[in-house]
Design a protein around this motif. Structure first.
Motif, PDB file in Angstrom:
ATOM      1  N   PRO A 258      92.920 -12.279  59.363  1.00  0.00           N
ATOM      2  CA  PRO A 258      91.576 -11.685  59.557  1.00  0.00           C
ATOM      3  C   PRO A 258      90.803 -11.441  58.269  1.00  0.00           C
ATOM      4  CG  PRO A 258      93.199 -10.584  60.937  1.00  0.00           C
ATOM      5  CD  PRO A 258      93.964 -11.494  60.038  1.00  0.00           C
ATOM      6  N   TYR A 259      91.503 -11.268  57.141  1.00  0.00           N
ATOM      7  CA  TYR A 259      90.818 -10.965  55.881  1.00  0.00           C
ATOM      8  C   TYR A 259      90.274 -12.219  55.196  1.00  0.00           C
ATOM      9  CZ  TYR A 259      95.427 -12.345  54.117  1.00  0.00           C
ATOM     10  OH  TYR A 259      96.594 -13.020  53.879  1.00  0.00           O
ATOM     11  N   PHE A 260      90.712 -13.411  55.614  1.00  0.00           N
ATOM     12  CA  PHE A 260      90.397 -14.585  54.810  1.00  0.00           C
ATOM     13  C   PHE A 260      88.919 -14.981  54.860  1.00  0.00           C
ATOM     14  CE2 PHE A 260      90.161 -19.104  53.734  1.00  0.00           C
ATOM     15  CZ  PHE A 260      90.713 -19.050  52.465  1.00  0.00           C
ATOM     16  N   VAL A 261      88.341 -15.064  56.040  1.00  0.00           N
ATOM     17  CA  VAL A 261      86.922 -15.447  56.131  1.00  0.00           C
ATOM     18  C   VAL A 261      86.029 -14.439  55.402  1.00  0.00           C
ATOM     19  CG1 VAL A 261      84.971 -15.799  57.688  1.00  0.00           C
ATOM     20  CG2 VAL A 261      87.182 -16.850  58.206  1.00  0.00           C
ATOM     21  N   PRO A 262      86.240 -13.114  55.590  1.00  0.00           N
ATOM     22  CA  PRO A 262      85.449 -12.168  54.788  1.00  0.00           C
ATOM     23  C   PRO A 262      85.628 -12.367  53.286  1.00  0.00           C
ATOM     24  CG  PRO A 262      86.495 -11.023  56.613  1.00  0.00           C
ATOM     25  CD  PRO A 262      87.067 -12.411  56.592  1.00  0.00           C
ATOM     26  N   THR A 263      86.816 -12.796  52.864  1.00  0.00           N
ATOM     27  CA  THR A 263      87.051 -13.059  51.445  1.00  0.00           C
ATOM     28  C   THR A 263      86.140 -14.181  50.945  1.00  0.00           C
ATOM     29  OG1 THR A 263      89.368 -12.346  51.626  1.00  0.00           O
ATOM     30  CG2 THR A 263      88.786 -13.693  49.714  1.00  0.00           C
ATOM     31  N   LEU A 264      85.916 -15.169  51.774  1.00  0.00           N
ATOM     32  CA  LEU A 264      85.056 -16.292  51.389  1.00  0.00           C
ATOM     33  C   LEU A 264      83.603 -15.859  51.195  1.00  0.00           C
ATOM     34  CD1 LEU A 264      86.376 -19.132  53.737  1.00  0.00           C
ATOM     35  CD2 LEU A 264      87.144 -18.502  51.441  1.00  0.00           C
ATOM     36  N   HIS A 265      83.214 -14.750  51.813  1.00  0.00           N
ATOM     37  CA  HIS A 265      81.836 -14.265  51.707  1.00  0.00           C
ATOM     38  C   HIS A 265      81.655 -13.206  50.621  1.00  0.00           C
ATOM     39  CE1 HIS A 265      81.880 -15.995  55.845  1.00  0.00           C
ATOM     40  NE2 HIS A 265      80.668 -16.389  55.480  1.00  0.00           N
TER      41      HIS A 265
ATOM     42  N   LYS B 176      84.581 -16.856  39.980  1.00  0.00           N
ATOM     43  CA  LYS B 176      83.982 -18.105  40.464  1.00  0.00           C
ATOM     44  C   LYS B 176      85.042 -19.174  40.697  1.00  0.00           C
ATOM     45  CE  LYS B 176      79.538 -17.165  38.232  1.00  0.00           C
ATOM     46  NZ  LYS B 176      78.941 -16.686  39.488  1.00  0.00           N
ATOM     47  N   ILE B 177      86.052 -19.226  39.818  1.00  0.00           N
ATOM     48  CA  ILE B 177      87.149 -20.174  40.014  1.00  0.00           C
ATOM     49  C   ILE B 177      87.952 -19.806  41.259  1.00  0.00           C
ATOM     50  CG2 ILE B 177      89.312 -21.037  39.050  1.00  0.00           C
ATOM     51  CD1 ILE B 177      88.060 -20.688  36.266  1.00  0.00           C
ATOM     52  N   ASP B 178      88.302 -18.511  41.377  1.00  0.00           N
ATOM     53  CA  ASP B 178      89.033 -18.044  42.559  1.00  0.00           C
ATOM     54  C   ASP B 178      88.263 -18.386  43.835  1.00  0.00           C
ATOM     55  OD1 ASP B 178      90.999 -16.952  40.930  1.00  0.00           O
ATOM     56  OD2 ASP B 178      90.123 -14.959  40.932  1.00  0.00           O
ATOM     57  N   HIS B 179      86.982 -18.097  43.822  1.00  0.00           N
ATOM     58  CA  HIS B 179      86.141 -18.309  44.993  1.00  0.00           C
ATOM     59  C   HIS B 179      86.075 -19.791  45.363  1.00  0.00           C
ATOM     60  CE1 HIS B 179      82.250 -18.137  47.310  1.00  0.00           C
ATOM     61  NE2 HIS B 179      82.913 -17.109  47.819  1.00  0.00           N
ATOM     62  N   PHE B 180      85.965 -20.643  44.353  1.00  0.00           N
ATOM     63  CA  PHE B 180      85.939 -22.091  44.584  1.00  0.00           C
ATOM     64  C   PHE B 180      87.237 -22.563  45.234  1.00  0.00           C
ATOM     65  CE2 PHE B 180      87.080 -26.357  43.186  1.00  0.00           C
ATOM     66  CZ  PHE B 180      85.972 -27.097  43.586  1.00  0.00           C
ATOM     67  N   LEU B 181      88.368 -22.113  44.694  1.00  0.00           N
ATOM     68  CA  LEU B 181      89.669 -22.526  45.227  1.00  0.00           C
ATOM     69  C   LEU B 181      89.853 -22.077  46.671  1.00  0.00           C
ATOM     70  CD1 LEU B 181      91.863 -21.680  42.105  1.00  0.00           C
ATOM     71  CD2 LEU B 181      91.255 -23.963  42.919  1.00  0.00           C
ATOM     72  N   LEU B 182      89.422 -20.848  46.972  1.00  0.00           N
ATOM     73  CA  LEU B 182      89.584 -20.314  48.321  1.00  0.00           C
ATOM     74  C   LEU B 182      88.638 -21.000  49.302  1.00  0.00           C
ATOM     75  CD1 LEU B 182      89.963 -16.512  47.482  1.00  0.00           C
ATOM     76  CD2 LEU B 182      91.775 -18.123  48.118  1.00  0.00           C
TER      77      LEU B 182
ATOM     78  N   SER C  30      90.206 -11.241  45.616  1.00  0.00           N
ATOM     79  CA  SER C  30      90.241 -12.709  45.590  1.00  0.00           C
ATOM     80  C   SER C  30      91.393 -13.205  44.731  1.00  0.00           C
ATOM     81  CB  SER C  30      88.908 -13.256  45.058  1.00  0.00           C
ATOM     82  OG  SER C  30      87.835 -12.890  45.905  1.00  0.00           O
ATOM     83  N   ARG C  31      91.616 -12.508  43.616  1.00  0.00           N
ATOM     84  CA  ARG C  31      92.721 -12.876  42.721  1.00  0.00           C
ATOM     85  C   ARG C  31      94.064 -12.702  43.416  1.00  0.00           C
ATOM     86  NH1 ARG C  31      91.799  -9.866  37.376  1.00  0.00           N
ATOM     87  NH2 ARG C  31      89.744 -10.751  37.842  1.00  0.00           N
ATOM     88  N   TRP C  32      94.203 -11.630  44.185  1.00  0.00           N
ATOM     89  CA  TRP C  32      95.426 -11.406  44.968  1.00  0.00           C
ATOM     90  C   TRP C  32      95.705 -12.582  45.888  1.00  0.00           C
ATOM     91  CZ3 TRP C  32      96.610  -5.998  47.420  1.00  0.00           C
ATOM     92  CH2 TRP C  32      96.848  -5.059  46.407  1.00  0.00           C
ATOM     93  N   ILE C  33      94.669 -13.030  46.611  1.00  0.00           N
ATOM     94  CA  ILE C  33      94.865 -14.075  47.611  1.00  0.00           C
ATOM     95  C   ILE C  33      95.205 -15.399  46.943  1.00  0.00           C
ATOM     96  CG2 ILE C  33      93.853 -15.271  49.586  1.00  0.00           C
ATOM     97  CD1 ILE C  33      94.403 -12.217  49.896  1.00  0.00           C
ATOM     98  N   VAL C  34      94.539 -15.726  45.834  1.00  0.00           N
ATOM     99  CA  VAL C  34      94.860 -16.952  45.108  1.00  0.00           C
ATOM    100  C   VAL C  34      96.317 -16.916  44.643  1.00  0.00           C
ATOM    101  CG1 VAL C  34      94.417 -18.262  42.989  1.00  0.00           C
ATOM    102  CG2 VAL C  34      92.500 -17.468  44.392  1.00  0.00           C
ATOM    103  N   ALA C  35      96.752 -15.778  44.101  1.00  0.00           N
ATOM    104  CA  ALA C  35      98.129 -15.643  43.620  1.00  0.00           C
ATOM    105  C   ALA C  35      99.131 -15.759  44.764  1.00  0.00           C
ATOM    106  CB  ALA C  35      98.301 -14.303  42.900  1.00  0.00           C
ATOM    107  N   LEU C  36      98.776 -15.227  45.927  1.00  0.00           N
ATOM    108  CA  LEU C  36      99.669 -15.323  47.083  1.00  0.00           C
ATOM    109  C   LEU C  36      99.824 -16.771  47.528  1.00  0.00           C
ATOM    110  CD1 LEU C  36     101.314 -13.732  49.217  1.00  0.00           C
ATOM    111  CD2 LEU C  36      99.250 -13.703  50.626  1.00  0.00           C
ATOM    112  N   ILE C  37      98.718 -17.486  47.615  1.00  0.00           N
ATOM    113  CA  ILE C  37      98.768 -18.897  48.005  1.00  0.00           C
ATOM    114  C   ILE C  37      99.593 -19.700  47.002  1.00  0.00           C
ATOM    115  CG2 ILE C  37      97.366 -20.982  48.321  1.00  0.00           C
ATOM    116  CD1 ILE C  37      95.079 -19.083  49.243  1.00  0.00           C
ATOM    117  N   ALA C  38      99.380 -19.436  45.715  1.00  0.00           N
ATOM    118  CA  ALA C  38     100.127 -20.137  44.676  1.00  0.00           C
ATOM    119  C   ALA C  38     101.620 -19.885  44.813  1.00  0.00           C
ATOM    120  CB  ALA C  38      99.637 -19.688  43.303  1.00  0.00           C
ATOM    121  N   ASN C  39     101.985 -18.643  45.127  1.00  0.00           N
ATOM    122  CA  ASN C  39     103.394 -18.307  45.282  1.00  0.00           C
ATOM    123  C   ASN C  39     104.006 -19.038  46.474  1.00  0.00           C
ATOM    124  OD1 ASN C  39     105.733 -16.418  46.315  1.00  0.00           O
ATOM    125  ND2 ASN C  39     105.395 -15.889  44.165  1.00  0.00           N
TER     126      ASN C  39
END
Length: 326
Positions: free
Chosen positions: A277-284, A293-299, A249-258
Motif C-alpha cells: 500500500p505504501y508504494f504508489v504514494p511513494t511514487l508521488h 531524484k535518483i531514488d525517485h527515478f529508480l522507484l 524513498s531511500r529506505w525503499i530503494v535499499a530494501l529492493i536492493a537487499n
C-alpha cells in the motif's frame, strides 16, 4: 533479549555490572539460543544478585522484550541488545534522569563498526528538558534513529503498563519504532542527554545482511503511522514532509536492493514491495536533492537491478571515504 550472541554477551554484561553501588536490575531473556549464550546468562546471574534470567523457546526479539516487561519491577525501563554494550556512565546518567521523574529520556550512541572505526550517531536535539512535543515528533517523522530506537531511550514503566504498550510480535523489523511512537503519544515532556551512552555494533558490510521478506510488509505499518502523525498537524507536515520523503524513498530503494542481492526475482519484489500500500504514494512524493531524484527515478521505473547497483555504489563510496553514512 539474548539469542546466539555468545561471542559478544560477556562484553555487554561486563559494561552493565561494572556500575556498582547503584539500584537497578538486569533482566536477560534467553530466546532459545542454540549456542552457549544461555549458560553465560546463568553464570552471570549466579554471581550477581541483580541479574535475573528467563529462558524461553525461540519466539523473536519482540516476544523476548515483552517477556522482560512482564517481569520488570523498576520504575524505569531501558533496553540493551545483547551484542551491543554501554558506556561507564550509562546507569549513572539514566538514574539522574529517573530522579528527575522524566516521562522519557533520550541519549546518543556510537556506531561501533570495528575497534579502529566508530562514528557518533546523529542526535539533532540539544541536551535539556523539552515540553514542546512537536520537536520530538519532527525527529520521528524525519525517521531519525536516535528518537525511534528503544535502545536509546529511558521509559517510565507506569506509562507502559497504564496503556499496555507492547512490541508487535508479528513484525520482523521496526517493531521498536512502533513501540516508541505508541509511547510518545502519552507523554507530556522529555529530556535529552546529547552524548553517547550506548555502543551499537554495526557490521561494516551491513548492506549484505539478508532482510526478511516480511520487512516489505512491515513497512506498511511504519508508513501509515508516520503519515497519520503528519496529517494531524499541518505545521509539522510543512516542515518535515520533504525530509520524510527523502528518507522514506531511500529506505525503499535499499530494501529492493537487499532483496535483489539475495537473488529474489521481480515477481517476489513485486509482491513484497511494489504491490504494498505504501508504494504508489511513494511514487508521488516530492523533495529536493540529487539523491532523492535518483531514488525517485529508480522507484518510478521499478528498476530493481538499478537499485541494487546504486546501493552497492554508495556502499563502496562510504568504505573508500571511511564513513558509515554519506
Amino acid at each position: 533479549p539474548v539469542y546466539n550472541v555468545a561471542q559478544y554477551l560477556s562484553k555487554c554484561l561486563d559494561t552493565l555490572i561494572e556500575q556498582k553501588g547503584l539500584d537497578y536490575e538486569i533482566i536477560l531473556v534467553n530466546d532459545g539460543s542454540l549456542d552457549y549464550s544461555g549458560d553465560i546468562c546463568d553464570k552471570y546471574a549466579t554471581a550477581n544478585t541483580n541479574i535475573h534470567v528467563i529462558h524461553q523457546e525461540n519466539s523473536g526479539v519482540s516476544a523476548a522484550r515483552n517477556r522482560g516487561l512482564e517481569h520488570a519491577k523498576g520504575k524505569y525501563i531501558s533496553f540493551v541488545d545483547a551484542d551491543d554494550f554501554v558506556s561507564k556512565e550509562y546507569i549513572h546518567e539514566l538514574l539522574k534522569l529517573a530522579y528527575k521523574d522524566v516521562d522519557l529520556g533520550l541519549y546518543n550512541y556510537i556506531r561501533w563498526i570495528s575497534d579502529r572505526k566508530q562514528e557518533v550517531g546523529r542526535l539533532n536535539l540539544l541536551s535539556g528538558k523539552y515540553v514542546d512535543m512537536k520537536k520530538l515528533f519532527f525527529e520521528v517523522c524525519s525517521l531519525e534513529i536516535v528518537c525511534l530506537s528503544v535502545c536509546l531511550a529511558l521509559y517510565k514503566r507506569e506509562i507502559i503498563e497504564k496503556y499496555h504498550i507492547r512490541f508487535d510480535e508479528t513484525m520482523k523489523t521496526c517493531e521498536d519504532f512502533m513501540f516508541s511512537i505508541d509511547y510518545y503519544q502519552y507523554i507530556k515532556s522529555f529530556e535529552v542527554i546529547n552524548k553517547p551512552l550506548y555502543f551499537y555494533r554495526q557490521n561494516e558490510y551491513s548492506a549484505t545482511i539478508k532482510r526478511n521478506l516480511q520487512h516489505g510488509i512491515d513497512y506498511t505499518k511504519v508508513y501509515n503511522r508516520i503519515i497519520s502523525i503528519l496529517e494531524k498537524d499541518e505545521e509539522m507536515k510543512h516542515y518535515s514532509i520533504g525530509l520524510f520523503n527523502q528518507r522514506w524513498s531511500r529506505w525503499i530503494v535499499a530494501l529492493i536492493a537487499n532483496f535483489k542481492m539475495q537473488g529474489y526475482g521481480n515477481n517476489i519484489i513485486n509482491q513484497y514491495v511494489y504491490s504494498q500500500p505504501y508504494f504508489v504514494p511513494t511514487l508521488h512524493m516530492r523533495s529536493e536533492g540529487i539523491r532523492f531524484k535518483i531514488d525517485h527515478f529508480l522507484l518510478c521505473h521499478r528498476w530493481s537491478w538499478g537499485c541494487y547497483a546504486y546501493i552497492r555504489l554508495l556502499e563502496n563510496i562510504k568504505r573508500l571515504s571511511g564513513r558509515y553514512k554519506l
